[in-house]
Write an enzyme that holds these catalytic residues in place. Structure first.
Site, PDB file in Angstrom:
ATOM      1  N   GLU A 126      -1.093  59.340 -37.032  1.00  0.00           N
ATOM      2  CA  GLU A 126      -0.920  60.735 -36.660  1.00  0.00           C
ATOM      3  C   GLU A 126      -1.620  61.159 -37.696  1.00  0.00           C
ATOM      4  O   GLU A 126      -2.270  60.741 -38.437  1.00  0.00           O
ATOM      5  CB  GLU A 126       0.976  60.418 -37.963  1.00  0.00           C
ATOM      6  N   LYS A 139      11.393  52.324 -36.603  1.00  0.00           N
ATOM      7  CA  LYS A 139      10.147  52.536 -36.735  1.00  0.00           C
ATOM      8  C   LYS A 139      10.285  52.842 -38.730  1.00  0.00           C
ATOM      9  O   LYS A 139      11.589  53.503 -38.642  1.00  0.00           O
ATOM     10  CB  LYS A 139       9.940  54.005 -36.859  1.00  0.00           C
ATOM     11  N   ASP A 186      13.947  56.160 -36.176  1.00  0.00           N
ATOM     12  CA  ASP A 186      13.303  56.252 -37.638  1.00  0.00           C
ATOM     13  C   ASP A 186      14.128  55.438 -38.877  1.00  0.00           C
ATOM     14  O   ASP A 186      15.044  56.301 -38.531  1.00  0.00           O
ATOM     15  CB  ASP A 186      12.911  57.710 -38.149  1.00  0.00           C
ATOM     16  N   GLU A 240       7.649  54.074 -41.968  1.00  0.00           N
ATOM     17  CA  GLU A 240       6.593  54.558 -42.550  1.00  0.00           C
ATOM     18  C   GLU A 240       6.414  53.937 -43.659  1.00  0.00           C
ATOM     19  O   GLU A 240       6.608  53.479 -44.512  1.00  0.00           O
ATOM     20  CB  GLU A 240       6.614  56.403 -42.592  1.00  0.00           C
TER      21      GLU A 240
HETATM   22  O1  KIV Z   1       9.433  61.602 -36.847  1.00  0.00           O
HETATM   23  C1  KIV Z   1       9.054  61.663 -35.324  1.00  0.00           C
HETATM   24  O2  KIV Z   1       9.143  62.560 -34.551  1.00  0.00           O
HETATM   25  C2  KIV Z   1       7.529  61.285 -35.604  1.00  0.00           C
HETATM   26  C3  KIV Z   1       6.210  61.059 -34.439  1.00  0.00           C
HETATM   27  C4  KIV Z   1       5.534  62.714 -34.903  1.00  0.00           C
HETATM   28  C5  KIV Z   1       5.706  59.230 -34.782  1.00  0.00           C
HETATM   29  O3  KIV Z   1       7.478  60.085 -36.147  1.00  0.00           O
END
Ligand code: KIV
Length: 272
Positions: free
Chosen positions: A187, A118, A88, A120
């Protein structure tokens, strides 16, 4: 001559190719040893910024620094060999401009050796997603409830409860898919909306609280293990690990207090 076992790691294109195929299995992972266990069963492991709340006691994911993501990312890559590892991008590491996003995403990939990042956001992040993908960085998108925006959303709420909210979320899904994301996390999303999105875009949707209509599922590992003190309503607990840990620690404390510890066969040998 030494023969090394070579296991091919799944890649972002492998995950993308699962659209309308075998459901994608994924979990969050933050440490090497749990990554090693999940690696046997998961197609990708997400080093989610949820680690800020789950492991470090923050109230939200907003305070999570890039360095923390990199540290946990390295551990998960070291602990796994087959699953794609997705790290992330934390709040503040990509929103300012595509160039800033590239600098930080490239740092994550070089330092952790993960296979994708990833981030957002929907339509407003499409330009950044396209910029990263064109420069060699596979991107998983994340729409619906985006926890990094908690301070503007005002709470961890299900998205798309009202029909008049659907068009904007569907437009987000289309925008990130067209920008080149290889998959998208949905989500906390109402089932009919998740189902419409899954049918309408060409990349796999990965649901978390977004129904079985998605192309794959992800959960926070500690939540599904029964280790988190509070879990969202949609989470099925597949284990009671919190209770097992407490039982073991209680037994240990009793052993120590009654001087039954360590067991004689486990003491160190003293050589003289
Ligand atoms: O940070 C995380 O764990 C996530 C998941 C909820 C998809 O983004």
């Amino acid at each position: 001559m030494s023969v090394q076992k070579q296991v091919r790691r799944l890649t972002a294109p492998d995950i993308a190719s699962r659209k309308n195929g075998e459901p994608v299995v994924s979990l969050t992972a933050y440490h090497a040893h749990t990554a090693g266990i999940a690696d046997k069963y998961c197609d990708f492991l997400l080093v989610g910024d949820s680690l800020g709340m789950v492991m470090h006691g923050f109230e939200s994911t907003v305070p999570v620094p890039l360095e923390l993501m990199i540290m946990h990312g390295k551990a998960v890559v070291r602990g796994s060999e087959r699953a794609l590892v997705v790290v992330d991008m934390p709040f503040g590491a990509y929103e300012e401009s595509p160039a800033v996003a590239f600098r930080n995403a490239a740092r994550i990939m070089k330092e952790t050796d993960c296979g994708a990042v990833k981030l957002e956001g929907g339509a407003h992040m499409a330009e950044t997603i396209s910029y990263l993908v064109q420069r060699g960085i596979p991107v998983m998108a994340h729409i619906g409830l985006t926890p990094q925006s908690i301070n503007t959303i005002g709470g961890f709420k299900t998205q798309g409860r009202q029909r008049d909210q659907w068009a904007a979320i569907e437009a987000d899904a289309k925008a990130v898919a067209e920008a080149g994301a290889f998959s998208v996390v949905l989500e906390a999303m109402a089932e009919p909306l998740a189902s419409r999105i899954t049918r309408s875009i060409a990349i796999p949707t990965i649901g978390i609280g977004a129904s079985a209509a998605c192309d794959g599922q992800i959960l926070v590992m500690e939540d599904m293990l029964g280790l988190s003190p509070r879990v969202p309503k949609f989470v099925k607990e597949f284990g009671k690990v919190g209770r097992a840990i407490e039982r073991a620690i209680k037994l240990y404390s009793q052993d120590v207090r009654t001087r039954a510890f360590p067991a004689p066969e486990n003491t160190y040998d003293v050589k003289d």
